[in-house]
Design a protein around this motif. Structure first.
Motif, PDB file in Angstrom:
ATOM      1  N   ASN A   6       0.863  -1.179   0.000  1.00 54.92           N
ATOM      2  CA  ASN A   6       0.000   0.000   0.000  1.00 54.92           C
ATOM      3  C   ASN A   6       0.893   1.220   0.000  1.00 54.92           C
ATOM      4  O   ASN A   6       1.617   1.452   0.965  1.00 54.92           O
ATOM      5  CB  ASN A   6      -0.920  -0.008   1.218  1.00 54.92           C
ATOM      6  CG  ASN A   6      -1.913   1.138   1.195  1.00 54.92           C
ATOM      7  OD1 ASN A   6      -1.737   2.126   0.481  1.00 54.92           O
ATOM      8  ND2 ASN A   6      -2.954   1.001   1.975  1.00 54.92           N
ATOM      9  N   GLY A   8      -0.029   4.263   0.102  1.00 51.71           N
ATOM     10  CA  GLY A   8      -0.576   5.304   0.958  1.00 51.71           C
ATOM     11  C   GLY A   8      -1.048   6.563   0.255  1.00 51.71           C
ATOM     12  O   GLY A   8      -1.220   7.595   0.885  1.00 51.71           O
ATOM     13  N   ARG A   9      -1.261   6.518  -1.038  1.00 53.37           N
ATOM     14  CA  ARG A   9      -1.747   7.685  -1.774  1.00 53.37           C
ATOM     15  C   ARG A   9      -2.433   7.217  -3.057  1.00 53.37           C
ATOM     16  O   ARG A   9      -2.258   6.092  -3.489  1.00 53.37           O
ATOM     17  CB  ARG A   9      -0.607   8.630  -2.115  1.00 53.37           C
ATOM     18  CG  ARG A   9       0.445   8.010  -3.008  1.00 53.37           C
ATOM     19  CD  ARG A   9       1.447   9.041  -3.498  1.00 53.37           C
ATOM     20  NE  ARG A   9       2.509   8.429  -4.266  1.00 53.37           N
ATOM     21  CZ  ARG A   9       2.403   8.025  -5.522  1.00 53.37           C
ATOM     22  NH1 ARG A   9       1.269   8.145  -6.172  1.00 53.37           N
ATOM     23  NH2 ARG A   9       3.426   7.478  -6.157  1.00 53.37           N
ATOM     24  N   ASP A  10      -3.201   8.120  -3.641  1.00 49.82           N
ATOM     25  CA  ASP A  10      -3.843   7.819  -4.916  1.00 49.82           C
ATOM     26  C   ASP A  10      -2.797   7.690  -6.024  1.00 49.82           C
ATOM     27  O   ASP A  10      -1.812   8.419  -6.039  1.00 49.82           O
ATOM     28  CB  ASP A  10      -4.809   8.930  -5.318  1.00 49.82           C
ATOM     29  CG  ASP A  10      -6.103   8.908  -4.541  1.00 49.82           C
ATOM     30  OD1 ASP A  10      -6.342   7.929  -3.818  1.00 49.82           O
ATOM     31  OD2 ASP A  10      -6.874   9.874  -4.657  1.00 49.82           O
ATOM     32  N   SER A  12      -2.269   8.121  -9.986  1.00 47.70           N
ATOM     33  CA  SER A  12      -2.917   8.782 -11.125  1.00 47.70           C
ATOM     34  C   SER A  12      -2.907   7.849 -12.331  1.00 47.70           C
ATOM     35  O   SER A  12      -1.887   7.269 -12.668  1.00 47.70           O
ATOM     36  CB  SER A  12      -2.219  10.108 -11.464  1.00 47.70           C
ATOM     37  OG  SER A  12      -0.898   9.891 -11.886  1.00 47.70           O
ATOM     38  N   ASN A  41      -6.846   2.140  -5.192  1.00 51.17           N
ATOM     39  CA  ASN A  41      -6.432   3.450  -4.710  1.00 51.17           C
ATOM     40  C   ASN A  41      -5.924   4.273  -5.892  1.00 51.17           C
ATOM     41  O   ASN A  41      -4.738   4.545  -6.006  1.00 51.17           O
ATOM     42  CB  ASN A  41      -5.342   3.249  -3.652  1.00 51.17           C
ATOM     43  CG  ASN A  41      -5.108   4.487  -2.822  1.00 51.17           C
ATOM     44  OD1 ASN A  41      -5.989   5.326  -2.698  1.00 51.17           O
ATOM     45  ND2 ASN A  41      -3.921   4.606  -2.265  1.00 51.17           N
ATOM     46  N   THR A  42      -6.827   4.654  -6.807  1.00 48.76           N
ATOM     47  CA  THR A  42      -6.423   5.367  -8.015  1.00 48.76           C
ATOM     48  C   THR A  42      -7.251   6.635  -8.209  1.00 48.76           C
ATOM     49  O   THR A  42      -8.313   6.802  -7.615  1.00 48.76           O
ATOM     50  CB  THR A  42      -6.589   4.489  -9.272  1.00 48.76           C
ATOM     51  OG1 THR A  42      -7.973   4.179  -9.438  1.00 48.76           O
ATOM     52  CG2 THR A  42      -5.772   3.225  -9.180  1.00 48.76           C
ATOM     53  N   HIS A  43      -6.743   7.491  -9.063  1.00 50.43           N
ATOM     54  CA  HIS A  43      -7.434   8.724  -9.427  1.00 50.43           C
ATOM     55  C   HIS A  43      -7.400   8.858 -10.948  1.00 50.43           C
ATOM     56  O   HIS A  43      -6.329   8.822 -11.550  1.00 50.43           O
ATOM     57  CB  HIS A  43      -6.759   9.935  -8.782  1.00 50.43           C
ATOM     58  CG  HIS A  43      -7.294  11.230  -9.291  1.00 50.43           C
ATOM     59  ND1 HIS A  43      -8.541  11.696  -8.949  1.00 50.43           N
ATOM     60  CD2 HIS A  43      -6.764  12.140 -10.148  1.00 50.43           C
ATOM     61  CE1 HIS A  43      -8.753  12.847  -9.562  1.00 50.43           C
ATOM     62  NE2 HIS A  43      -7.696  13.132 -10.297  1.00 50.43           N
ATOM     63  N   GLU A  72       0.846   8.356 -13.753  1.00 57.76           N
ATOM     64  CA  GLU A  72       1.654   7.226 -13.288  1.00 57.76           C
ATOM     65  C   GLU A  72       1.352   5.917 -14.004  1.00 57.76           C
ATOM     66  O   GLU A  72       2.251   5.098 -14.196  1.00 57.76           O
ATOM     67  CB  GLU A  72       1.463   7.030 -11.783  1.00 57.76           C
ATOM     68  CG  GLU A  72       2.028   8.168 -10.960  1.00 57.76           C
ATOM     69  CD  GLU A  72       1.719   8.001  -9.505  1.00 57.76           C
ATOM     70  OE1 GLU A  72       2.624   7.555  -8.761  1.00 57.76           O
ATOM     71  OE2 GLU A  72       0.572   8.295  -9.102  1.00 57.76           O
ATOM     72  N   ASN A 158      -0.093  -1.429  -6.934  1.00 57.26           N
ATOM     73  CA  ASN A 158       0.579  -0.692  -5.866  1.00 57.26           C
ATOM     74  C   ASN A 158       2.040  -1.095  -5.759  1.00 57.26           C
ATOM     75  O   ASN A 158       2.911  -0.247  -5.584  1.00 57.26           O
ATOM     76  CB  ASN A 158      -0.121  -0.905  -4.523  1.00 57.26           C
ATOM     77  CG  ASN A 158      -1.372  -0.040  -4.383  1.00 57.26           C
ATOM     78  OD1 ASN A 158      -1.341   1.131  -4.680  1.00 57.26           O
ATOM     79  ND2 ASN A 158      -2.446  -0.649  -3.932  1.00 57.26           N
ATOM     80  N   HIS A 162       5.184   1.337  -6.376  1.00 54.95           N
ATOM     81  CA  HIS A 162       6.164   1.442  -5.275  1.00 54.95           C
ATOM     82  C   HIS A 162       7.585   1.152  -5.760  1.00 54.95           C
ATOM     83  O   HIS A 162       8.508   1.906  -5.480  1.00 54.95           O
ATOM     84  CB  HIS A 162       5.767   0.478  -4.147  1.00 54.95           C
ATOM     85  CG  HIS A 162       6.765   0.373  -3.050  1.00 54.95           C
ATOM     86  ND1 HIS A 162       6.925   1.351  -2.103  1.00 54.95           N
ATOM     87  CD2 HIS A 162       7.669  -0.581  -2.779  1.00 54.95           C
ATOM     88  CE1 HIS A 162       7.899   0.994  -1.276  1.00 54.95           C
ATOM     89  NE2 HIS A 162       8.364  -0.190  -1.655  1.00 54.95           N
ATOM     90  N   ASN A 165       9.142   3.874  -7.845  1.00 57.17           N
ATOM     91  CA  ASN A 165       9.364   5.134  -7.151  1.00 57.17           C
ATOM     92  C   ASN A 165      10.341   5.020  -5.991  1.00 57.17           C
ATOM     93  O   ASN A 165      10.425   5.919  -5.159  1.00 57.17           O
ATOM     94  CB  ASN A 165       8.028   5.704  -6.660  1.00 57.17           C
ATOM     95  CG  ASN A 165       7.227   6.281  -7.798  1.00 57.17           C
ATOM     96  OD1 ASN A 165       7.486   7.380  -8.245  1.00 57.17           O
ATOM     97  ND2 ASN A 165       6.266   5.517  -8.290  1.00 57.17           N
TER      98      ASN A 165
END
Length: 166
Positions: A6, A8-10, A12, A41-43, A72, A158, A162, A165
């Motif tokens: 996870n 921890g953020r959306d 994109s 957990n997406t936007h 992303e 996720n 991760h 990044n």
């Protein structure tokens, strides 16, 4: 079995449907990708869903725009077969810095095993990264979208973001 990270953020995301015939009203594959991404957990912003014709420069232009905008994860549907007009792979593959070969291999294996049989060899589904961004190219059928999203992309999204990044 791998446990998904996870972040921890959306995340994109953008969805691109490649078709000479689909409209936003008839695009079942693209809408299904959006629906499934919404479970994670997406936007997806309003300008991150488009339909373009089976045209190599149009596909490459839209994917490049989203990459330059910092999206992303880009998921395309359609244009991955062997028909004369199918050019998604030719448009996207040159943009990838690292291909995730296992994505295409597993997609074809699962397609073969589930119900497509030997027709799975026609699929040219691919995935890869451009810097810290991901691009996946799925066939346009809802069955292929469901398989690719539920069995491969969703369980690892996720974790992949991760890893890119770090």
């Amino acid at each position: 079995m791998h446990t998904n990270v996870n972040i921890g953020r959306d995340i994109s995301c953008a969805v691109l449907t490649i078709s000479d015939t689909r409209t936003q009203e008839t695009d079942k594959g693209g809408k299904l990708v959006i629906q499934l991404l919404n479970e994670l957990n997406t936007h997806i912003s309003e300008d991150c869903y488009k339909i373009v014709k089976d045209d190599q420069s149009a596909i490459q232009s839209q994917v490049t725009t989203w990459l330059n905008d910092g999206v992303e994860v880009i998921i395309t549907t359609g244009g991955t077969g062997i028909a004369q007009r199918d050019c998604t792979i030719e448009a996207v593959k040159p943009l990838l810095q690292k291909e995730i070969e296992g994505f295409g291999e597993l997609f074809r294996y699962l397609s073969y095993a589930e119900d497509v049989g030997s027709r799975a060899l026609l699929s040219r589904a691919i995935g890869g990264s451009v810097g810290s961004q991901l691009v996946f190219c799925l066939p346009g059928s809802t069955g292929a979208v469901t398989l690719g999203m539920r069995k491969l992309i969703m369980p690892e999204l996720n974790h992949l973001v991760h890893e890119l990044n770090k």
